[in-house]
Design a protein around this motif. Structure first.
Motif, PDB file in Angstrom:
ATOM      1  N   TRP A   1       0.861  -1.168  -0.291  1.00  0.00           N
ATOM      2  CA  TRP A   1      -0.138  -0.014   0.067  1.00  0.00           C
ATOM      3  C   TRP A   1       0.717   1.384   0.024  1.00  0.00           C
ATOM      4  CZ3 TRP A   1      -1.968   2.588   4.761  1.00  0.00           C
ATOM      5  CH2 TRP A   1      -2.822   3.512   4.723  1.00  0.00           C
ATOM      6  N   ASN A   2       0.408   2.171  -0.655  1.00  0.00           N
ATOM      7  CA  ASN A   2       1.478   3.549  -0.867  1.00  0.00           C
ATOM      8  C   ASN A   2       0.619   4.564   0.076  1.00  0.00           C
ATOM      9  OD1 ASN A   2      -1.049   4.418  -1.973  1.00  0.00           O
ATOM     10  ND2 ASN A   2      -0.535   5.292  -3.725  1.00  0.00           N
ATOM     11  N   GLY A   3      -0.267   4.357   1.091  1.00  0.00           N
ATOM     12  CA  GLY A   3      -0.415   5.312   2.122  1.00  0.00           C
ATOM     13  C   GLY A   3      -1.647   5.951   2.060  1.00  0.00           C
ATOM     14  N   GLU A   4      -2.313   5.678   0.761  1.00  0.00           N
ATOM     15  CA  GLU A   4      -3.474   6.610   0.238  1.00  0.00           C
ATOM     16  C   GLU A   4      -4.770   6.378   0.901  1.00  0.00           C
ATOM     17  OE1 GLU A   4      -6.029   7.841  -3.821  1.00  0.00           O
ATOM     18  OE2 GLU A   4      -4.348   6.312  -3.848  1.00  0.00           O
ATOM     19  N   MET A   5      -5.279   7.052   1.810  1.00  0.00           N
ATOM     20  CA  MET A   5      -6.580   6.818   2.317  1.00  0.00           C
ATOM     21  C   MET A   5      -7.621   6.822   1.512  1.00  0.00           C
ATOM     22  SD  MET A   5      -5.261   6.098   5.179  1.00  0.00           S
ATOM     23  CE  MET A   5      -6.757   6.269   6.460  1.00  0.00           C
ATOM     24  N   ASN A   6      -7.781   6.110   0.831  1.00  0.00           N
ATOM     25  CA  ASN A   6      -8.840   6.186  -0.522  1.00  0.00           C
ATOM     26  C   ASN A   6     -10.148   5.411   0.025  1.00  0.00           C
ATOM     27  OD1 ASN A   6     -10.447   4.823  -2.969  1.00  0.00           O
ATOM     28  ND2 ASN A   6      -8.737   6.068  -3.849  1.00  0.00           N
ATOM     29  N   GLU A   7     -11.229   5.965  -0.198  1.00  0.00           N
ATOM     30  CA  GLU A   7     -12.301   5.332   0.239  1.00  0.00           C
ATOM     31  C   GLU A   7     -12.888   3.944  -0.085  1.00  0.00           C
ATOM     32  OE1 GLU A   7     -16.137   7.061  -1.473  1.00  0.00           O
ATOM     33  OE2 GLU A   7     -14.811   8.485  -2.280  1.00  0.00           O
ATOM     34  N   HIS A   8     -12.268   3.487  -1.421  1.00  0.00           N
ATOM     35  CA  HIS A   8     -12.483   2.257  -2.108  1.00  0.00           C
ATOM     36  C   HIS A   8     -11.582   1.099  -1.486  1.00  0.00           C
ATOM     37  CE1 HIS A   8     -15.305   4.222  -4.272  1.00  0.00           C
ATOM     38  NE2 HIS A   8     -14.457   5.203  -4.804  1.00  0.00           N
ATOM     39  N   LEU A   9     -10.389   1.526  -0.758  1.00  0.00           N
ATOM     40  CA  LEU A   9      -9.556   0.669  -0.291  1.00  0.00           C
ATOM     41  C   LEU A   9      -9.665  -0.158   1.120  1.00  0.00           C
ATOM     42  CD1 LEU A   9      -6.329   2.081  -1.683  1.00  0.00           C
ATOM     43  CD2 LEU A   9      -7.473   0.582  -2.620  1.00  0.00           C
ATOM     44  N   PRO A  10      -9.299  -1.269   1.266  1.00  0.00           N
ATOM     45  CA  PRO A  10      -9.282  -2.080   2.382  1.00  0.00           C
ATOM     46  C   PRO A  10      -8.345  -1.605   3.673  1.00  0.00           C
ATOM     47  CG  PRO A  10      -8.542  -3.490   1.252  1.00  0.00           C
ATOM     48  CD  PRO A  10      -8.894  -2.434   0.303  1.00  0.00           C
ATOM     49  N   GLU A  11      -7.155  -1.321   3.009  1.00  0.00           N
ATOM     50  CA  GLU A  11      -5.616  -0.928   3.648  1.00  0.00           C
ATOM     51  C   GLU A  11      -6.015   0.241   4.959  1.00  0.00           C
ATOM     52  OE1 GLU A  11      -4.258  -2.688  -0.084  1.00  0.00           O
ATOM     53  OE2 GLU A  11      -5.993  -1.437   0.532  1.00  0.00           O
ATOM     54  N   PRO A  12      -6.511   1.416   4.282  1.00  0.00           N
ATOM     55  CA  PRO A  12      -6.867   2.314   5.083  1.00  0.00           C
ATOM     56  C   PRO A  12      -7.693   2.095   6.552  1.00  0.00           C
ATOM     57  CG  PRO A  12      -7.166   3.069   3.021  1.00  0.00           C
ATOM     58  CD  PRO A  12      -7.113   1.748   2.953  1.00  0.00           C
ATOM     59  N   LEU A  13      -8.514   1.212   6.271  1.00  0.00           N
ATOM     60  CA  LEU A  13      -9.307   0.838   7.337  1.00  0.00           C
ATOM     61  C   LEU A  13      -8.460  -0.161   8.264  1.00  0.00           C
ATOM     62  CD1 LEU A  13     -12.020   0.440   8.852  1.00  0.00           C
ATOM     63  CD2 LEU A  13     -12.905  -1.409   7.258  1.00  0.00           C
ATOM     64  N   ILE A  14      -7.575  -0.973   7.877  1.00  0.00           N
ATOM     65  CA  ILE A  14      -6.947  -2.006   8.587  1.00  0.00           C
ATOM     66  C   ILE A  14      -5.867  -1.183   9.257  1.00  0.00           C
ATOM     67  CG2 ILE A  14      -5.091  -3.776   8.514  1.00  0.00           C
ATOM     68  CD1 ILE A  14      -6.434  -4.771   5.818  1.00  0.00           C
TER      69      ILE A  14
END
Length: 821
Positions: free
Chosen positions: A601-614
């Motif tokens: 992950w590149n650190g983008e807090m994109n609404e469509h991604l799971p990584e920001p939530l994790i």
């Protein structure tokens, strides 16, 4: 049986018909308050005809012969679209909410009465210059003219909310507008809460650990502070959670960490591709429906101005003219100090001063409460300011027996000329004139970002308290009010406020970060609003030699988290790709899948991604594990991740890694152990909420912008019609900021951010753009209630043009106001 069925069918049909009729009747009465933007009105209080052109986005463009007539029409337009909001803001400032809402708002009214905001606003009216008093008078006449039309034509009581609550609307007064500015000052400062929290932490932890959990901005030179126990040894430490501000949406007091914020940056002509200065601004406030902001264009005698107003205040607070743009960010100036006042044991009506005992200044105040008996409170003031009860801000937990707490605050001025400063700002033609207008600004203190056709500047505006170098707490914790060196020594001259004009770099920016590194007492503040967003902004600015309107928009909408990029490698240093693949369905396998996602992950807090939530859930669980055993229930006060705390711990700065070990356990836990257990905690909770497949989780499902109606938004059924919920990107530490709620059951809800965005390009001023987060109307039945909200969510803007023909070309209505015979 057939007969019973027939009668049941008739009964159900009748109920359906009656329900439909009831809905039609309700709609008829509620829709009566929808204004007709093409109507003509003959009104007293005008000197000449005024034209209000509402463009395609319902932004009023107001054209009048005199400034007073223009301000009259602005008051009329504000009242047409936001009458309920205006009256609620006024009631809040006056401490009169309980007349409408009963005991629910009694504590809110008590607190604002003790601040005495409205009395101070009334007194400040005499301090305004003549032009500002005329503007306030004209604006009030305009508001009252619409209220008269509502009563005269039976226009649905002026707003749907008045059908559910009181329909009594007092005439608007010039002091009401000044009171709203003081109310904004209350919403935009959090220094009082910071002092209480630091005192509470100081009682529980040694100084070295206080520096971990309440760290100073790196690079800040800080003089040694005493611990709170040495100032007041009789105060017992307590691990009970803080009871700070009311959680009622009507409360003007921000939750801890939720005071005002904002972004603003500017480029000089030599750093602009088109050769004209650029300015971008997005003030951050708590979300509400409708937005606090209201877009308007005023054609004054000094020229046209366009931007964001607040209903109830006759000024474009952030915006531009043809030749000047101005934006605001919270300066985080330390404008509040708490004082522990010793009460005379022999006479409780007196308190101790440097020269002996002195009577409190007292006054009775009666709060009228709907469906309950009136409540009488005694307002008490010391030389330092109003006395606040221990039941507010958790003050009782830090107050020694036989003492009370008072507050010094720059907004508590009866000679507050902030309104005059706002009016003069709109009339300024150059950066220098705008800086001079800022001299009269008292509170709330702001960073004023400026751009004209020749250059750029950043000026801190607002009264800056002068503290004695010998002040015991340096203004960071409550201090003894009877010691002369702890008291304010007046105010610094305006010339001492930080200022930067036309820097060599050609770029200026502020994200509520530290603006100066000056020693106490010229330091401005020890507590700043940002240490993270500024890092991302610096990186984006360095990527280009010259900037454009589009590059400024790109920065304003940027959702890459510097915090995520810097912290994840630290906390997961010994967790990435360790061990063989675990069996499916086990916690170890779930952890490996989550780590694999985060690693790519590149650190983008994109609404469509799971990584920001994790990532967010992991850090939230991690911080709780790190501090819970030392702080106990007081850890609940830290509702948001503190990046500097985690960085200090995982870099072991000054031995901070000691936080990783759980004191109560026999095993010595490492920081890697704590990170792994916290990740497992987070994944378990996410699985329970969003299902077992991390790849299908979406940050936007949890991070919805909660733009809720503060009253009707809590009513079952109605909430679905009046609340505006939208999936959003960003988080607490991205430039496109969306501050999370931080408390259960929906800790990641987006509750605080940029309700207004504007980007101004002085190479072609009419190519400038702006947007608000809801719509112009406060009427839930209006198509303009939420029409701008979806554009705002998608990162789109609407034109910010001063061209009158462009406004008329697609107008949704043109209102003509003419003087009554």
């Amino acid at each position: 049986m057939y007969l019973v069925f027939r009668w049941l069918l008739r009964l159900v049909s009748a109920l359906v018909v009656l329900s439909l009729l009831a809905l039609l009747v309700a709609y008829y009465f509620l829709s009566r308050s929808l204004p007709d933007y093409s109507a003509d009105y003959s009104l007293s209080g005008l000197s000449a005809p005024v034209e209000v052109v509402r463009n395609n986005d319902n932004v009023p463009h107001i054209f009048g012969k005199t400034d007073e007539d223009v301000f009259f029409a602005l008051g009329f337009a504000h009242a047409q679209d936001r009458l309920w909001q205006m009256t609620m803001l006024r009631r809040t400032a006056q401490g009169r909410l309980s007349e409408v809402f009963g005991t629910r708002t009694l504590r809110i009214d008590e607190l604002t009465r003790r601040y005495d905001l409205y009395t101070l606003a009334q007194a400040s009216l005499a301090a305004q210059d003549a032009a500002t008093r005329r503007a306030l008078d004209a604006y009030s006449r305009g508001v009252n003219a619409w209220i008269e039309q509502v009563n005269k034509d039976a226009l649905g009581r002026g707003a749907p909310e008045f059908f559910f609550f009181t329909n009594e609307i007092a005439a608007w007064q010039p002091a009401d507008s000044i009171a709203l500015i003081k109310l904004m000052a209350l919403q935009l400062t959090g220094q009082l809460e910071n002092e209480v929290l630091r005192a509470r932490i100081s009682l529980l932890l040694p100084a070295s650990r206080v520096r971990d959990i309440l760290p100073d901005d790196p690079g800040q030179g800080v003089m040694a502070l005493p611990d709170y126990a040495s100032l007041f040894p009789t105060v017992a430490p307590s691990a009970a959670p803080l009871r700070m501000a009311s959680t009622d949406p009507l409360s003007p007091v921000p939750q801890l960490g939720m005071a005002g914020a904002s972004n603003a940056w500017a480029a000089a002509p030599n750093r602009s591709a088109a050769g004209g200065a650029l300015l971008a601004n997005d003030p951050h406030l708590g979300f509400t429906a409708p937005s606090l902001w209201y877009l308007a264009r005023l054609q004054l005698q000094s020229g046209g101005v366009i931007g964001a107003t607040i209903p109830g205040i006759p000024a474009v607070l952030v915006g531009r003219s043809d030749v000047l743009g101005w934006g605001l960010t919270s300066s985080y100036l330390d404008d509040q100090d708490l004082y522990i006042e010793e009460v005379n044991p022999a006479n409780p009506e007196e308190y101790r001063t440097p020269t002996g005992w002195k009577p409190f200044a007292t006054r009775k105040s009666i709060i009228t409460v709907k469906d309950a008996a009136p409540v009488t409170i005694t307002l008490r003031w010391t030389d330092n300011g109003p006395v606040l009860p221990g039941t507010h801000y958790d003050l009782a937990s830090i107050t020694p027996s036989g003492h009370v707490v008072s507050l010094s605050w720059t907004a508590l001025s009866d000679r507050d000329t902030t309104m005059t400063a706002a009016i003069r700002m709109m009339q300024s033609k150059t950066v220098d004139q705008a800086i001079e207008a800022g001299r009269l600004f008292i509170a709330p203190s702001q960073n004023l970002m400026l751009a004209d056709q020749k250059g750029i500047a950043l000026q801190v505006i607002g009264a800056m308290p002068r503290r004695d170098p010998a002040n015991q707490s340096k203004g960071r914790m409550p201090s003894p009010g009877w010691i002369a060196t702890n008291r304010w020594q007046g105010l610094f001259p305006y010339e001492d406020n930080p200022r930067e004009v036309n820097p060599r770099s050609g770029l200026l920016g502020n994200t509520n970060n530290k603006t100066v590194d000056r020693p106490f007492p010229n330091h401005v503040s020890y507590d700043w609003g940002d240490t993270q967003r500024i890092q991302r902004w610096l990186g984006l600015m360095k990527e280009r030699e010259v900037h454009t309107r589009e590059s400024f928009i790109e920065a304003q909408l940027d959702t890459v988290s510097f915090t995520a990029r810097s912290l994840l490698p630290l906390i997961g240093a010994d967790l990435w790709f360790t061990g063989e693949a675990a069996p499916e369905g086990t916690p170890d396998r779930l952890r490996q899948r989550a780590l694999a996602l985060l690693a790519a992950w590149n650190g983008e807090m994109n609404e469509h991604l799971p990584e920001p939530l994790i990532y967010q859930a992991w850090l939230r669980a991690l911080q709780d594990r790190l501090i819970r055993d030392e702080l106990g229930p007081l850890a609940d006060s830290f509702t948001h991740v503190e990046p500097l705390l985690i960085e200090r711990i995982y870099r072991n700065i000054d031995g901070a890694s000691i936080w990783c070990d759980v004191v109560q356990s026999a095993v010595v836990e490492s920081c890697t152990d704590t990170a792994r257990m916290a990740l497992d905690d987070a994944l378990l909770k996410l699985t329970e909420t969003y299902g077992p497949n991390p790849e299908s989780w979406r940050w936007g499902d949890a991070h919805q912008a909660a733009q809720d109606h503060p009253i009707l938004g809590q009513v079952p059924g109605l909430r679905h019609f009046v609340n505006i919920r939208q999936s959003t990107s960003g988080d607490d530490n991205t430039l496109m900021r969306g501050v999370t709620k931080g408390t259960e059951p929906d800790p990641f809800l987006n509750v605080h951010g940029a309700g207004y965005r504007g980007v101004y390009d002085f190479a072609d001023p009419d190519s400038s753009v702006f947007i608000i987060s809801t719509g112009q109307s406060g009427h839930p039945l209006s198509r303009f209630y939420d029409d701008l909200g979806e554009l705002w969510r998608r990162g789109e803007y609407i034109p910010m043009s001063l061209d009158p023909e462009l406004a008329r070309a697609a107008a949704v209505g043109i209102t003509h106001l003419t003087p009554a015979p």
